[in-house]
Design a protein around this motif. Structure first.
Motif, mmCIF file in Angstrom:
data_model
loop_
_atom_site.group_PDB
_atom_site.id
_atom_site.type_symbol
_atom_site.label_atom_id
_atom_site.label_comp_id
_atom_site.label_asym_id
_atom_site.label_seq_id
_atom_site.Cartn_x
_atom_site.Cartn_y
_atom_site.Cartn_z
ATOM 1 N N VAL A 275 0.934 -1.293 -0.023
ATOM 2 C CA VAL A 275 0.064 -0.171 0.018
ATOM 3 C C VAL A 275 0.632 1.009 0.187
ATOM 4 O O VAL A 275 0.274 2.224 0.368
ATOM 5 N N ASN A 276 1.892 1.073 0.068
ATOM 6 C CA ASN A 276 3.075 2.021 -0.277
ATOM 7 C C ASN A 276 2.907 2.208 -1.566
ATOM 8 O O ASN A 276 3.500 1.578 -2.736
ATOM 9 N N PRO A 277 2.268 3.784 -2.545
ATOM 10 C CA PRO A 277 2.209 3.543 -4.119
ATOM 11 C C PRO A 277 3.665 3.870 -4.544
ATOM 12 O O PRO A 277 3.646 3.482 -6.363
ATOM 13 N N ALA A 278 4.619 4.545 -4.217
ATOM 14 C CA ALA A 278 6.037 4.931 -4.662
ATOM 15 C C ALA A 278 6.716 3.108 -4.843
ATOM 16 O O ALA A 278 7.352 2.661 -5.844
ATOM 17 N N PHE A 279 6.120 2.018 -4.133
ATOM 18 C CA PHE A 279 6.441 0.971 -4.131
ATOM 19 C C PHE A 279 5.665 -0.565 -5.657
ATOM 20 O O PHE A 279 5.976 -1.175 -5.564
ATOM 21 N N ALA A 280 4.512 -0.218 -4.954
ATOM 22 C CA ALA A 280 3.337 -0.799 -6.155
ATOM 23 C C ALA A 280 3.226 -0.440 -7.624
ATOM 24 O O ALA A 280 2.508 -0.925 -8.111
ATOM 25 N N MET A 281 3.658 0.979 -8.636
ATOM 26 C CA MET A 281 3.691 1.480 -9.841
ATOM 27 C C MET A 281 3.961 0.631 -10.321
ATOM 28 O O MET A 281 3.400 0.580 -11.029
ATOM 29 N N PRO A 282 5.608 -0.183 -10.560
ATOM 30 C CA PRO A 282 5.770 -0.735 -11.784
ATOM 31 C C PRO A 282 4.491 -1.904 -11.367
ATOM 32 O O PRO A 282 4.478 -2.776 -12.539
ATOM 33 N N ALA A 283 3.657 -2.136 -10.495
ATOM 34 C CA ALA A 283 2.622 -4.155 -11.050
ATOM 35 C C ALA A 283 2.005 -3.487 -12.306
ATOM 36 O O ALA A 283 1.142 -3.861 -12.684
ATOM 37 N N ALA A 284 1.814 -1.985 -12.163
ATOM 38 C CA ALA A 284 0.806 -1.669 -13.104
ATOM 39 C C ALA A 284 1.161 -2.109 -14.674
ATOM 40 O O ALA A 284 0.281 -2.557 -15.323
ATOM 41 N N ALA A 285 2.815 -1.775 -14.846
ATOM 42 C CA ALA A 285 3.051 -2.056 -16.104
ATOM 43 C C ALA A 285 3.015 -3.245 -16.551
ATOM 44 O O ALA A 285 2.808 -3.701 -17.334
ATOM 45 N N SER A 383 4.040 10.199 -8.225
ATOM 46 C CA SER A 383 2.578 10.131 -8.933
ATOM 47 C C SER A 383 1.914 8.656 -9.502
ATOM 48 O O SER A 383 2.643 7.742 -10.438
ATOM 49 N N PRO A 384 0.947 7.952 -8.722
ATOM 50 C CA PRO A 384 0.504 6.317 -9.051
ATOM 51 C C PRO A 384 0.010 6.479 -9.826
ATOM 52 O O PRO A 384 0.143 5.952 -10.781
ATOM 53 N N LEU A 385 -0.440 7.506 -9.925
ATOM 54 C CA LEU A 385 -2.029 7.779 -11.286
ATOM 55 C C LEU A 385 -1.211 7.504 -12.894
ATOM 56 O O LEU A 385 -1.707 7.193 -13.345
ATOM 57 N N ASP A 386 0.067 8.452 -12.462
ATOM 58 C CA ASP A 386 0.705 7.929 -13.931
ATOM 59 C C ASP A 386 1.535 6.434 -14.524
ATOM 60 O O ASP A 386 1.260 6.312 -15.920
#
Length: 468
Positions: A275-285, A383-386
Motif C-alpha cells: 500500500v506504499n504507492p511508490a513501491f506498487a507503481m511498477p505492478a501496473a505496467a 505519481s501513482p496515477l501516472d
C-alpha cells in the motif's frame, strides 16, 4: 520464423545486482519488524487507505489548462504521424495555387534591409528544442495524470479508423490509486481496455474528449461492455458500462475475478503489491503486459479479502513486490501458509524496486530486460496515477517495463546505470542493430528537459569496436 540474432553486447556480463528473492523459510532481514510487533508511528493500519504523497497538481506550476486544449496539445505526439500522412500529399503553394512560386520582394524593400541582422541570444526552448521527442525518447507531457491517460490512450489507439479503436475502456477513480493500479490488468489481451481517469462527481473533460475519439463499442471479449467503471468512477450516459463498485482491497479482488471471467482462465501468476504507492507503481505496467492480477497488502498483516482470493487458486505462483519495509516477511509467511509458491521481488527504494522487476525472470514471470532492444517507460515515483495512465505503453508498441525517477531534475544513479547496462551498440552497420526507446511521462516540472536529455543519451545506439 528464425530466432532473432543476439545483440552485439549480449555477452557482456550483467552487473551483479540481483533482486531480493525471499522464500517462506527465510528469517526476517536485519531491521525488519518482528511478527506481531506494533506498527511504527505513521504506518498504515490493515485495510486502511494509504496517505499518498502530494498530488501531482500540487507540485506543478500554474493551473491545469482546459481539457479540450490540454488533450489537443498533449496528444500531438500520438497523432503527428497520422496528421503528416493526411496532409503530406498536399502541393499547394503559399497563395493556395498548386505549384505557385512565392512572389519576389520588391527591389526597393530589399535595398532597405540591413546588411546583417543583429545578434540575438535565444534559449533552447525559443529555438524549438524538441521537448516532446528526441532521437530515443517521446514525452507525454501533461501536468496531470488525467490528461496523460487520455494522451496515452490515443497514442496506443489513434482511432482514425474503426480497427484502431479499443473495444472498451476502463474508468478509474482519481481518488483511489490502488484499484486504479489493479485495473491496469484489463489492458492485457483479450480485453485491451486502456485506463482513463474519472471522478466520483463526473467525467473530467480530457477523459470525455478521449472517449469521444476512442468511441468504444464493446465486443464478445468484453461481454458487450464498452466501459468498465471501477469504484466510484463516473461514466458518461449512453455508454454501455459495467460497474464494479468495490474499492480498496476488495476492489482489487473484484477486478481480478472480472479479468479471470473475461479471459476464460485462471491467472498464471498473482502479484501482491504494497500500500506504499511508490513501491506498487511498477505492478501496473506488468499487469497490463501479462494479465497477472494485482492484489494488495499492508506491511504487517495480510488482509482477509486478499487471503480469500489466494485461497481460490492455491497453486498459482505468488510474487510479492517490494522490500520488507513495505510488505513484511511475516506477511510472506502468511501467504506461504496458503500457497507455498511465493517469492519476493524488491529493491531497497522505489527506483531500485522498479529496476528489480524490470530485470527479474522466473519462468514466465518478470520482464527479464537485461539486454538492449527494448522499450521503457519513465515516470515520477510520487505519481501513482501516472503509472496507471502509462500502462498501455507497456502492453503495446515497444512493450517495456515502468522505471521510476525520484527527482524532477536529476536522473537517479541507479536508473542511469541500468540504462547504460542495456545500452544498444553495433560494430559495423547501425541499421541492423537493436534499439531502445523510452517514453517519458509528465511535464517538465515532473521530469525536466535536462533529465530527458540524459535519458536520451543513455538510450542512444553506440558504436562498439570495429573500424572507425
Amino acid at each position: 520464423m528464425a530466432p532473432r540474432s543476439r545483440p552485439i553486447n549480449a555477452d557482456v556480463p550483467v552487473a551483479e545486482q540481483p533482486p531480493v528473492v525471499e522464500t517462506p523459510g527465510d528469517a526476517p532481514p536485519a531491521g525488519a519488524e518482528a511478527p506481531g510487533a506494533a506498527p511504527p508511528a505513521g504506518a498504515e493500519a490493515p485495510g486502511a487507505a494509504p496517505t499518498p504523497g502530494p498530488p501531482a497538481s500540487e507540485r506543478r506550476r500554474g493551473a491545469v489548462p482546459g481539457a479540450l486544449k490540454a488533450v489537443a496539445g498533449l496528444v500531438i505526439v500520438a497523432v503527428v504521424f497520422i496528421a503528416a500522412a493526411i496532409v503530406g500529399g498536399g502541393g499547394d503553394g503559399g497563395d493556395g495555387i498548386p505549384g505557385a512560386a512565392p512572389s519576389p520582394e520588391p527591389q526597393e524593400e530589399a535595398q532597405q534591409q540591413p546588411a546583417r541582422a543583429p545578434a540575438v541570444e535565444s534559449s533552447p526552448e525559443e529555438l524549438g528544442y524538441p521537448e516532446f521527442a528526441t532521437n530515443n525518447t517521446t514525452r507525454v507531457g501533461a501536468g496531470d495524470p488525467t490528461s496523460n491517460a487520455a494522451a496515452v490512450a490515443l497514442a496506443v489507439y489513434p482511432s482514425i479508423e474503426p480497427s484502431q479503436r479499443p473495444a472498451a475502456v476502463t474508468l478509474v477513480d482519481a481518488a483511489d490509486w490502488e484499484t486504479a493500479i489493479a485495473a491496469a490488468v484489463l489492458m492485457a489481451p483479450p480485453v485491451g481496455a486502456p485506463p482513463l481517469i474519472s471522478e466520483a462527481g463526473g467525467v473530467p473533460e480530457p477523459t470525455a474528449t478521449a472517449l469521444g475519439a476512442l468511441d468504444p463499442q464493446g465486443t464478445p471479449a468484453t461481454r458487450g461492455a464498452a466501459a468498465f467503471a471501477i469504484g466510484e468512477a463516473a461514466s458518461p450516459s449512453g455508454l454501455e458500462t459495467r460497474h464494479l463498485p468495490a474499492t480498496g482491497f476488495a476492489g482489487a479482488v473484484a477486478i481480478a475475478r472480472l479479468r479471470e471471467r473475461l479471459a476464460g482462465r485462471p491467472p498464471r501468476h498473482i502479484v501482491i503489491a504494497p500500500v506504499n504507492p511508490a513501491f506498487a507503481m511498477p505492478a501496473a505496467a506488468w499487469a497490463a503486459r501479462s494479465g497477472d492480477p494485482v492484489l494488495f497488502s499492508p506491511a504487517r498483516k495480510l488482509p482477509a479479502q486478499t487471503a480469500a482470493a489466494l485461497e481460490r487458486t492455491p497453486k498459482t505462483p505468488v510474487y510479492v513486490l517490494g522490500p520488507s519495509s513495505a510488505i513484511s516477511s511475516d506477511v510472506v509467511r502468511q501467504i506461504a501458509r496458503i500457497d507455498r509458491r511465493v517469492r519476493r521481488v524488491s529493491g531497497e527504494d522505489p527506483v531500485a524496486n522498479a529496476i528489480a522487476l524490470a530485470r527479474y525472470e522466473d519462468g514466465g514471470f518478470g520482464w527479464a530486460v537485461n539486454d538492449p532492444g527494448h522499450g521503457f517507460v519513465v515516470a515520477r515515483s510520487d505519481s501513482p496515477l501516472d503509472a496507471v495512465a502509462a500502462s498501455p505503453l507497456s502492453a503495446s508498441g515497444t512493450w517495456g517495463p515502468l522505471l521510476l525517477t525520484d527527482s524532477a531534475d536529476t536522473l537517479p544513479p541507479a536508473l542511469r546505470d541500468y540504462l547504460l547496462d542495456v545500452k544498444p551498440g553495433y560494430t559495423t552497420d547501425p541499421t541492423r542493430a537493436f534499439y531502445n526507446h523510452v517514453w517519458v511521462i509528465g511535464d517538465r516540472d515532473a521530469i525536466s528537459v535536462g533529465q530527458q536529455a540524459e535519458i536520451d543519451e543513455a538510450a542512444e545506439l553506440a558504436k562498439i569496436g570495429g573500424e572507425s
